[in-house]
Design an enzyme around this catalytic site. Structure first.
Site, PDB file in Angstrom:
ATOM      1  N   ARG A 123       0.828  -1.206   0.000  1.00 35.85           N
ATOM      2  CA  ARG A 123       0.000   0.000   0.000  1.00 35.85           C
ATOM      3  C   ARG A 123       0.864   1.259   0.000  1.00 35.85           C
ATOM      4  O   ARG A 123       0.532   2.244  -0.652  1.00 35.85           O
ATOM      5  CB  ARG A 123      -0.954  -0.005   1.187  1.00 35.85           C
ATOM      6  N   LYS A 225      -2.835   6.582   1.533  1.00 37.27           N
ATOM      7  CA  LYS A 225      -2.728   7.100   2.897  1.00 37.27           C
ATOM      8  C   LYS A 225      -1.781   8.300   2.943  1.00 37.27           C
ATOM      9  O   LYS A 225      -0.754   8.281   3.623  1.00 37.27           O
ATOM     10  CB  LYS A 225      -2.292   5.990   3.859  1.00 37.27           C
TER      11      LYS A 225
END
Length: 232
Positions: A123, A225
């Site tokens: 990620r 994120k």
């Protein structure tokens, strides 16, 4: 012994195919984490029964750096403490930074387990692609998380009392004036023992639905994120 789940969610596999395999072949991979038997298992002097979700300073953090077009160095553990940044650092002026989060748990038999660090590494690589940042390889990321967990082993709560929250950060620390990728980047990992994020644990919640302000929009950066996704 630190273990992980051996499977990838389909969504992450699909995203990984878009990113490509180059992140898995970056040189200068970190040395594998030491066996947990090499570390002191004496628990920190803390009231684990009243552990909430707040910042508690632990002993060590991991740090490594690289240039805009380079590869991350081997890195090392340092005592937990402040870091120095230029006033013109890209992360301070233009928010070029990513965060991740994983946890280390203590089992009843004393062994330590990490929660899917490989998926967190993937990620971060996906987010770095979106934010025009270099990213540590999967092996570098996982080794850094392992080292940080083991170095702060005494802060991992006893079984059933909480977990050690591990926060990897990737920031553009290089100085820059114009809107462009920073010339230098820092990857660091620190940790903090935590209890439940919500005060009432698993009890029912009162929710508020926001209809005016949006955290993410189509084509934006809400899918990664980024540190800029939280403040507003």
């Amino acid at each position: 012994m630190i273990q992980r789940a051996a499977c990838f969610p389909r969504a992450l596999l699909s995203s990984l195919q878009k990113v490509g395999v180059r992140y898995f072949t970056a040189p200068a991979a970190l040395t594998s984490a030491q066996s947990s038997a090499d570390w002191d298992y004496e628990s920190a002097d803390y009231d684990w029964d009243n552990l909430g979700f707040k910042l508690i300073q632990t002993d060590y953090m991991f740090m490594t750096r690289c240039s805009q077009y380079g590869n991350f160095e081997k890195g090392q553990l340092n005592p937990y403490g402040n870091i120095e940044l230029s006033p013109s650092a890209g992360v301070l002026n233009y928010g070029q930074g990513l965060i991740e989060g994983t946890k280390a748990y203590r089992r009843d038999d004393g062994r330590t387990f990490l929660f899917r660090p490989h998926e967190s590494a993937i990620r971060m690589q996906i987010g770095a692609e979106r934010m025009c940042m270099p990213s540590p390889s999967t092996q570098q990321f996982v080794d850094a998380v392992k080292l940080t967990a083991l170095a702060n082993n005494r802060w991992i709560p006893p079984a059933g009392k909480g977990s050690l929250y591990i926060r990897p950060l990737l920031i553009g620390n290089g100085p820059i004036l114009g809107v462009a990728p920073a010339p230098e980047y820092t990857f660091l990992v620190y940790a903090c023992p935590v209890g439940n994020y919500l005060r009432n644990g698993t009890q029912p919640l009162t929710l508020y639905v926001e209809e005016e302000h949006h955290r993410a929009s189509r084509g934006g950066a809400g899918g990664v994120k980024s540190i800029t996704n939280y403040g507003p």
